[in-house]
Design a protein around this motif. Structure first.
Motif, PDB file in Angstrom:
ATOM      1  N   ASP A   8       4.329  -8.668   0.188  1.00 43.19           N
ATOM      2  CA  ASP A   8       4.230  -7.523   0.416  1.00 43.19           C
ATOM      3  C   ASP A   8       3.093  -6.350  -0.140  1.00 43.19           C
ATOM      4  O   ASP A   8       2.446  -6.118   1.196  1.00 43.19           O
ATOM      5  CB  ASP A   8       4.885  -6.289   0.007  1.00 43.19           C
ATOM      6  N   PHE A   9       2.528  -6.216  -0.568  1.00 42.06           N
ATOM      7  CA  PHE A   9       1.233  -5.493  -1.416  1.00 42.06           C
ATOM      8  C   PHE A   9      -0.025  -6.100  -0.578  1.00 42.06           C
ATOM      9  O   PHE A   9      -0.974  -5.631  -0.717  1.00 42.06           O
ATOM     10  CB  PHE A   9       1.035  -5.494  -2.594  1.00 42.06           C
ATOM     11  N   ALA A  10      -0.531  -7.344  -0.838  1.00 41.53           N
ATOM     12  CA  ALA A  10      -1.714  -7.811  -0.280  1.00 41.53           C
ATOM     13  C   ALA A  10      -1.142  -7.981   1.598  1.00 41.53           C
ATOM     14  O   ALA A  10      -2.292  -7.547   1.650  1.00 41.53           O
ATOM     15  CB  ALA A  10      -0.835 -10.271  -0.589  1.00 41.53           C
ATOM     16  N   VAL A  11      -0.390  -8.227   1.676  1.00 44.17           N
ATOM     17  CA  VAL A  11      -0.571  -7.807   3.040  1.00 44.17           C
ATOM     18  C   VAL A  11      -0.873  -6.264   3.682  1.00 44.17           C
ATOM     19  O   VAL A  11      -1.676  -6.360   4.619  1.00 44.17           O
ATOM     20  CB  VAL A  11       1.001  -7.883   3.959  1.00 44.17           C
ATOM     21  N   ILE A  12       0.417  -5.918   2.889  1.00 44.84           N
ATOM     22  CA  ILE A  12      -0.374  -3.760   2.958  1.00 44.84           C
ATOM     23  C   ILE A  12      -1.870  -3.601   3.016  1.00 44.84           C
ATOM     24  O   ILE A  12      -2.407  -3.341   3.735  1.00 44.84           O
ATOM     25  CB  ILE A  12       0.267  -2.797   2.490  1.00 44.84           C
ATOM     26  N   ALA A  13      -2.550  -4.421   1.407  1.00 45.52           N
ATOM     27  CA  ALA A  13      -3.870  -4.488   1.594  1.00 45.52           C
ATOM     28  C   ALA A  13      -4.600  -5.096   2.752  1.00 45.52           C
ATOM     29  O   ALA A  13      -6.425  -4.125   3.121  1.00 45.52           O
ATOM     30  CB  ALA A  13      -4.158  -4.963   0.275  1.00 45.52           C
ATOM     31  N   ASN A  14      -4.522  -5.992   3.417  1.00 48.84           N
ATOM     32  CA  ASN A  14      -4.935  -7.019   4.099  1.00 48.84           C
ATOM     33  C   ASN A  14      -5.461  -5.984   5.027  1.00 48.84           C
ATOM     34  O   ASN A  14      -5.995  -6.185   6.124  1.00 48.84           O
ATOM     35  CB  ASN A  14      -4.246  -7.859   4.529  1.00 48.84           C
ATOM     36  N   TRP A  15      -4.135  -5.031   5.855  1.00 53.82           N
ATOM     37  CA  TRP A  15      -4.453  -3.954   6.653  1.00 53.82           C
ATOM     38  C   TRP A  15      -4.406  -2.571   6.650  1.00 53.82           C
ATOM     39  O   TRP A  15      -4.555  -2.034   8.394  1.00 53.82           O
ATOM     40  CB  TRP A  15      -2.587  -4.033   7.453  1.00 53.82           C
ATOM     41  N   ILE A  16      -5.505  -2.773   5.339  1.00 48.24           N
ATOM     42  CA  ILE A  16      -6.193  -1.299   5.427  1.00 48.24           C
ATOM     43  C   ILE A  16      -7.798  -1.533   5.079  1.00 48.24           C
ATOM     44  O   ILE A  16      -8.172  -2.738   4.358  1.00 48.24           O
ATOM     45  CB  ILE A  16      -5.401  -0.694   4.038  1.00 48.24           C
ATOM     46  N   PRO A  17      -8.291  -0.853   6.045  1.00 47.06           N
ATOM     47  CA  PRO A  17      -9.811  -0.919   5.273  1.00 47.06           C
ATOM     48  C   PRO A  17     -10.562  -0.560   3.744  1.00 47.06           C
ATOM     49  O   PRO A  17      -9.839   0.596   3.643  1.00 47.06           O
ATOM     50  CB  PRO A  17     -10.436   0.282   6.330  1.00 47.06           C
ATOM     51  N   PHE A  18     -10.907  -0.686   3.675  1.00 47.98           N
ATOM     52  CA  PHE A  18     -11.827  -0.869   1.933  1.00 47.98           C
ATOM     53  C   PHE A  18     -12.077   0.549   2.465  1.00 47.98           C
ATOM     54  O   PHE A  18     -12.566   1.310   3.232  1.00 47.98           O
ATOM     55  CB  PHE A  18     -13.428  -1.292   1.955  1.00 47.98           C
ATOM     56  N   GLY A  19     -12.314   1.216   1.130  1.00 47.62           N
ATOM     57  CA  GLY A  19     -12.601   2.699   0.791  1.00 47.62           C
ATOM     58  C   GLY A  19     -11.688   3.714   2.027  1.00 47.62           C
ATOM     59  O   GLY A  19     -11.760   4.878   1.849  1.00 47.62           O
ATOM     60  N   ALA A  20     -10.816   3.365   2.477  1.00 47.68           N
ATOM     61  CA  ALA A  20      -9.410   4.287   3.492  1.00 47.68           C
ATOM     62  C   ALA A  20      -8.890   5.294   3.016  1.00 47.68           C
ATOM     63  O   ALA A  20      -9.038   5.406   1.437  1.00 47.68           O
ATOM     64  CB  ALA A  20      -8.666   3.197   4.041  1.00 47.68           C
ATOM     65  N   LYS A  21      -9.134   6.362   3.296  1.00 50.40           N
ATOM     66  CA  LYS A  21      -7.740   7.178   3.180  1.00 50.40           C
ATOM     67  C   LYS A  21      -6.546   7.254   2.961  1.00 50.40           C
ATOM     68  O   LYS A  21      -6.615   6.951   4.298  1.00 50.40           O
ATOM     69  CB  LYS A  21      -8.272   8.262   3.130  1.00 50.40           C
ATOM     70  N   VAL A  22      -5.466   7.550   2.132  1.00 47.56           N
ATOM     71  CA  VAL A  22      -4.290   6.820   2.290  1.00 47.56           C
ATOM     72  C   VAL A  22      -2.940   7.607   1.464  1.00 47.56           C
ATOM     73  O   VAL A  22      -3.018   7.863   0.742  1.00 47.56           O
ATOM     74  CB  VAL A  22      -4.278   4.895   1.328  1.00 47.56           C
ATOM     75  N   LEU A  23      -2.243   7.648   2.319  1.00 48.95           N
ATOM     76  CA  LEU A  23      -0.591   9.092   1.728  1.00 48.95           C
ATOM     77  C   LEU A  23       0.676   7.433   1.731  1.00 48.95           C
ATOM     78  O   LEU A  23       0.666   6.946   3.107  1.00 48.95           O
ATOM     79  CB  LEU A  23      -0.447   9.447   3.484  1.00 48.95           C
ATOM     80  N   ASP A  24       0.478   7.279   0.884  1.00 52.98           N
ATOM     81  CA  ASP A  24       2.045   6.387   0.871  1.00 52.98           C
ATOM     82  C   ASP A  24       3.012   7.154   0.600  1.00 52.98           C
ATOM     83  O   ASP A  24       3.159   7.960  -0.652  1.00 52.98           O
ATOM     84  CB  ASP A  24       1.568   5.498  -0.626  1.00 52.98           C
ATOM     85  N   LEU A  25       4.305   7.110   1.312  1.00 59.59           N
ATOM     86  CA  LEU A  25       5.393   8.194   1.030  1.00 59.59           C
ATOM     87  C   LEU A  25       6.507   7.637   0.202  1.00 59.59           C
ATOM     88  O   LEU A  25       6.546   6.298   0.403  1.00 59.59           O
ATOM     89  CB  LEU A  25       5.787   8.678   2.765  1.00 59.59           C
ATOM     90  N   GLY A  26       6.680   7.986  -0.716  1.00 62.44           N
ATOM     91  CA  GLY A  26       7.939   7.573  -1.147  1.00 62.44           C
ATOM     92  C   GLY A  26       7.570   6.888  -2.261  1.00 62.44           C
ATOM     93  O   GLY A  26       7.617   4.808  -2.098  1.00 62.44           O
ATOM     94  N   CYS A  27       6.261   6.632  -2.920  1.00 67.27           N
ATOM     95  CA  CYS A  27       5.549   6.219  -3.768  1.00 67.27           C
ATOM     96  C   CYS A  27       5.830   5.810  -4.872  1.00 67.27           C
ATOM     97  O   CYS A  27       5.756   4.718  -5.613  1.00 67.27           O
ATOM     98  CB  CYS A  27       4.019   6.815  -3.387  1.00 67.27           C
ATOM     99  N   GLU A  28       7.508   6.976  -4.861  1.00 64.23           N
ATOM    100  CA  GLU A  28       7.431   5.964  -6.862  1.00 64.23           C
ATOM    101  C   GLU A  28       6.790   5.467  -7.555  1.00 64.23           C
ATOM    102  O   GLU A  28       6.436   6.852  -7.851  1.00 64.23           O
ATOM    103  CB  GLU A  28       8.352   4.057  -6.374  1.00 64.23           C
ATOM    104  N   ASP A  29       6.290   5.077  -8.638  1.00 58.15           N
ATOM    105  CA  ASP A  29       5.599   5.003  -9.820  1.00 58.15           C
ATOM    106  C   ASP A  29       4.471   4.685  -9.492  1.00 58.15           C
ATOM    107  O   ASP A  29       3.371   4.430 -10.316  1.00 58.15           O
ATOM    108  CB  ASP A  29       6.626   3.692 -10.852  1.00 58.15           C
ATOM    109  N   GLY A  30       3.633   4.474  -8.084  1.00 54.74           N
ATOM    110  CA  GLY A  30       2.429   4.603  -7.914  1.00 54.74           C
ATOM    111  C   GLY A  30       2.409   3.337  -7.912  1.00 54.74           C
ATOM    112  O   GLY A  30       0.665   2.698  -7.641  1.00 54.74           O
ATOM    113  N   SER A  31       2.628   2.381  -7.719  1.00 52.45           N
ATOM    114  CA  SER A  31       2.324   0.736  -8.024  1.00 52.45           C
ATOM    115  C   SER A  31       1.689  -0.020  -6.876  1.00 52.45           C
ATOM    116  O   SER A  31       0.321  -0.061  -7.258  1.00 52.45           O
ATOM    117  CB  SER A  31       3.683  -0.385  -8.133  1.00 52.45           C
ATOM    118  N   LEU A  32       1.659   0.443  -5.885  1.00 50.37           N
ATOM    119  CA  LEU A  32       1.108  -0.149  -4.787  1.00 50.37           C
ATOM    120  C   LEU A  32      -0.446   0.898  -4.083  1.00 50.37           C
ATOM    121  O   LEU A  32      -1.406   0.459  -4.426  1.00 50.37           O
ATOM    122  CB  LEU A  32       1.712   0.505  -2.763  1.00 50.37           C
ATOM    123  N   LEU A  33      -0.674   2.248  -4.652  1.00 50.59           N
ATOM    124  CA  LEU A  33      -1.626   2.511  -4.407  1.00 50.59           C
ATOM    125  C   LEU A  33      -2.750   2.169  -5.459  1.00 50.59           C
ATOM    126  O   LEU A  33      -3.437   2.036  -5.594  1.00 50.59           O
ATOM    127  CB  LEU A  33      -1.196   4.482  -4.775  1.00 50.59           C
TER     128      LEU A  33
END
Length: 196
Positions: A8-33
């Motif tokens: 799940d993380f790998a796919v999300i990372a593949n869809w996000i450009p390098f250096g992008a400004k990202v907002l993670d809603l319901g980020c829990e412990d911040g693992s994805l960020l």
């Protein structure tokens, strides 16, 4: 962290450009960020309601705001983020339409992931007279935070009705892409959305 969640993380990372400004809603412990900051050098911000998750995210040095997503994202300017992510939290939202529209207002792109209630293993449990419990739906009926479970077809229809563009869609089971009968065979749905 399970293999499916890493995928799940790998796919999300593949869809996000390098250096992008990202907002993670319901980020829990911040693992994805943390993962995105380490792999893509994103400028990440999280929103989390739970006290323990919020504190753990702060301890990791991640920018996180403690607030309830149900109150909306009015504190954020339109198109102020390259990507807004709602990972496996959609089913716990009371006002799904409002939060998805707010995400599309705040972000240039939106990534939404959710457990597919139409997955065949869930259907079998329903036929047996029980609410489904699985890796993607780990709660019992009496302690679940999930209030709006949906299938892949339901979400496709939701996007069409609300004039939301589906830029990409990936369905996974055990971390592997599903191409045949995804609404039946897929456990986790992943969408990349834009405003039409």
């Amino acid at each position: 962290m399970s293999a499916q969640f890493r995928q799940d993380f790998a796919v999300i990372a593949n869809w996000i450009p390098f250096g992008a400004k990202v907002l993670d809603l319901g980020c829990e412990d911040g693992s994805l960020l943390k993962f995105l900051e380490g792999s893509l050098e994103v400028k990440g911000y999280g929103i989390e309601k739970d006290d323990t998750h919020w504190l753990n995210t702060l301890k990791q040095g991640i920018n996180v705001i403690q607030m309830d997503l149900e109150s909306g994202l009015s504190g954020f300017e339109s198109q102020s983020f390259d990507v807004v992510v709602l990972s496996q939290t959609l089913q716990a939202m009371r006002n799904t339409e409002k939060i998805v529209h707010e995400m599309l207002r705040v972000g240039k792109e939106v990534i939404v992931t959710f457990p597919n209630f139409g997955y065949w293993r869930h259907r079998i449990q329903l036929i047996q007279g029980q609410m489904p419990v699985s890796k993607s739906l780990p709660y019992e009926w009496y302690n679940t935070p999930n209030i709006h479970l949906c299938t892949i077809k339901d979400f496709d229809d939701f996007c069409a009705k609300n004039k939301i563009g589906i830029k990409e869609r990936l369905i996974l089971t055990h971390g592997k892409p599903i191409h045949v009968m995804p609404n039946l065979m897929g456990a986790l749905a992943m969408y990349r959305l834009v405003s039409k």
